[in-house]
Design a protein around this motif. Structure first.
Motif, PDB file in Angstrom:
ATOM      1  N   VAL A 160       0.847  -1.205   0.000  1.00  0.00           N
ATOM      2  CA  VAL A 160       0.000   0.000   0.000  1.00  0.00           C
ATOM      3  C   VAL A 160       0.881   1.253   0.000  1.00  0.00           C
ATOM      4  N   ALA A 161       2.027   1.155   0.680  1.00  0.00           N
ATOM      5  CA  ALA A 161       2.931   2.311   0.787  1.00  0.00           C
ATOM      6  C   ALA A 161       3.857   2.446  -0.419  1.00  0.00           C
ATOM      7  N   ARG A 162       3.922   1.422  -1.265  1.00  0.00           N
ATOM      8  CA  ARG A 162       4.968   1.343  -2.298  1.00  0.00           C
ATOM      9  C   ARG A 162       5.061   2.607  -3.153  1.00  0.00           C
ATOM     10  N   TRP A 167       4.860   8.218   1.726  1.00  0.00           N
ATOM     11  CA  TRP A 167       5.191   7.790   3.090  1.00  0.00           C
ATOM     12  C   TRP A 167       5.634   6.327   3.127  1.00  0.00           C
ATOM     13  N   GLU A 168       6.309   5.969   4.214  1.00  0.00           N
ATOM     14  CA  GLU A 168       6.690   4.575   4.485  1.00  0.00           C
ATOM     15  C   GLU A 168       5.594   3.947   5.340  1.00  0.00           C
ATOM     16  N   PRO A 169       5.528   2.593   5.417  1.00  0.00           N
ATOM     17  CA  PRO A 169       4.501   1.960   6.250  1.00  0.00           C
ATOM     18  C   PRO A 169       4.456   2.575   7.650  1.00  0.00           C
ATOM     19  N   LEU A 175     -14.487   0.711   7.460  1.00  0.00           N
ATOM     20  CA  LEU A 175     -13.539   1.491   6.659  1.00  0.00           C
ATOM     21  C   LEU A 175     -12.790   0.566   5.714  1.00  0.00           C
ATOM     22  N   VAL A 176     -12.821   0.895   4.404  1.00  0.00           N
ATOM     23  CA  VAL A 176     -12.099   0.066   3.422  1.00  0.00           C
ATOM     24  C   VAL A 176     -10.965   0.842   2.768  1.00  0.00           C
ATOM     25  N   GLY A 177     -10.869   2.135   3.025  1.00  0.00           N
ATOM     26  CA  GLY A 177      -9.812   2.939   2.428  1.00  0.00           C
ATOM     27  C   GLY A 177     -10.064   4.409   2.694  1.00  0.00           C
ATOM     28  N   ASP A 178      -9.323   5.237   1.984  1.00  0.00           N
ATOM     29  CA  ASP A 178      -9.527   6.675   2.172  1.00  0.00           C
ATOM     30  C   ASP A 178      -9.172   7.449   0.906  1.00  0.00           C
ATOM     31  N   ILE A 187      -6.046   8.514  -3.475  1.00  0.00           N
ATOM     32  CA  ILE A 187      -6.917   7.448  -2.967  1.00  0.00           C
ATOM     33  C   ILE A 187      -6.111   6.212  -2.599  1.00  0.00           C
ATOM     34  N   THR A 188      -6.561   5.519  -1.566  1.00  0.00           N
ATOM     35  CA  THR A 188      -5.945   4.271  -1.107  1.00  0.00           C
ATOM     36  C   THR A 188      -7.045   3.294  -0.695  1.00  0.00           C
ATOM     37  N   LEU A 189      -6.902   2.048  -1.129  1.00  0.00           N
ATOM     38  CA  LEU A 189      -7.829   0.995  -0.702  1.00  0.00           C
ATOM     39  C   LEU A 189      -7.058  -0.077   0.058  1.00  0.00           C
TER      40      LEU A 189
END
Ligand code: COA
Length: 187
Positions: free
Chosen positions: A35-37, A41-43, A81-84, A101-103
């Motif tokens: 998700v962070a790739r 930001w880093e994890p 919550l599934v993402g933002d 967006i992030t899922l």
């Protein structure tokens, strides 16, 4: 305490302000390396996630020009919550905004990101009456590239080796949509 009214609902999703009960779901996907790739930001550690959710709970949407706000994407049926999504009005020209967006990985590949992004673009153009919305993505981020073109945003720029990103120079695409182009026919 009752939940604040959602920003908008789509057929399966609700876009709404972050709530304290989102922390476990948020912390799980923000800690995920995939998700962070392609993100700046880093994890996140558990402490970073807790501080972030606290900072976004009750935050004004949109934030003051020049500041980002995170908008929760929750399942309409369960409020899970599934993402933002992220939204930032331009500091110098607040009729222009950037979005992101992030899922969560277990919720990807089901069309949720496209549904949420179409909802967010509608909110930006119809409710906020914005002039232009942009999104920037790493050219190697196939999911994001496919998503942004799929919701009808135009690829306007390909910046070559313009960003020092996680140890190497990276290419970025800029996607955009204008209010007069909205709603756009899906690809
Ligand atoms: C990018 C991201 C939001 C896509 O979420 P998603 O819920 O899987 O997207 P959707 O299911 O709505 O799919 C949208 C389109 O992208 C395609 N897609 C999604 N993930 C893909 C991948 N990894 N590779 C290729 N295509 C992909 C889907 O097939 C679909 O295409 P279609 O409209 O032609 O059918 C998700 O992968 C993610 O959160 N990634 C990590 C965070 C990130 O990098 N965000 C982008 C920062 S700019």
């Amino acid at each position: 305490m009752s939940e604040p009214a959602p920003l908008l609902s789509t057929s399966r999703l609700r876009l709404r302000a972050f709530q304290p009960h989102d922390l476990a779901a948020f912390a799980a996907y923000r800690a995920h390396p995939e998700v962070a790739r392609f993100q700046s930001w880093e994890p996140y550690s558990a402490e970073q996630s807790a501080a972030f959710v606290a900072s976004q709970t009750g935050a004004a949407i949109p934030a003051a020009p020049g500041s980002w706000v995170q908008i929760g994407i929750a399942l309409l049926a369960t409020n899970e919550l599934v993402g933002d999504c992220a939204l930032c009005l331009n500091a110098d020209e607040p009729r222009i905004a950037e979005i992101g967006i992030t899922l969560a990985p277990q919720h990807q590949g089901q069309g949720y990101a496209a549904e949420a992004l179409r909802g967010l673009l509608g909110y930006c153009f119809e409710t906020l009456k914005l002039h232009r919305v942009v999104a920037v993505t790493d050219c190697l981020n196939e999911g994001s590239v496919r998503l942004l073109s799929g919701v009808g945003m135009r690829r306007e720029a390909h910046f070559r080796r313009n960003i020092w990103f996680k140890g190497a120079w990276g290419d970025e695409y800029v996607y955009a949509a204008l209010r007069e182009e909205w709603p756009v026919a899906p690809r």
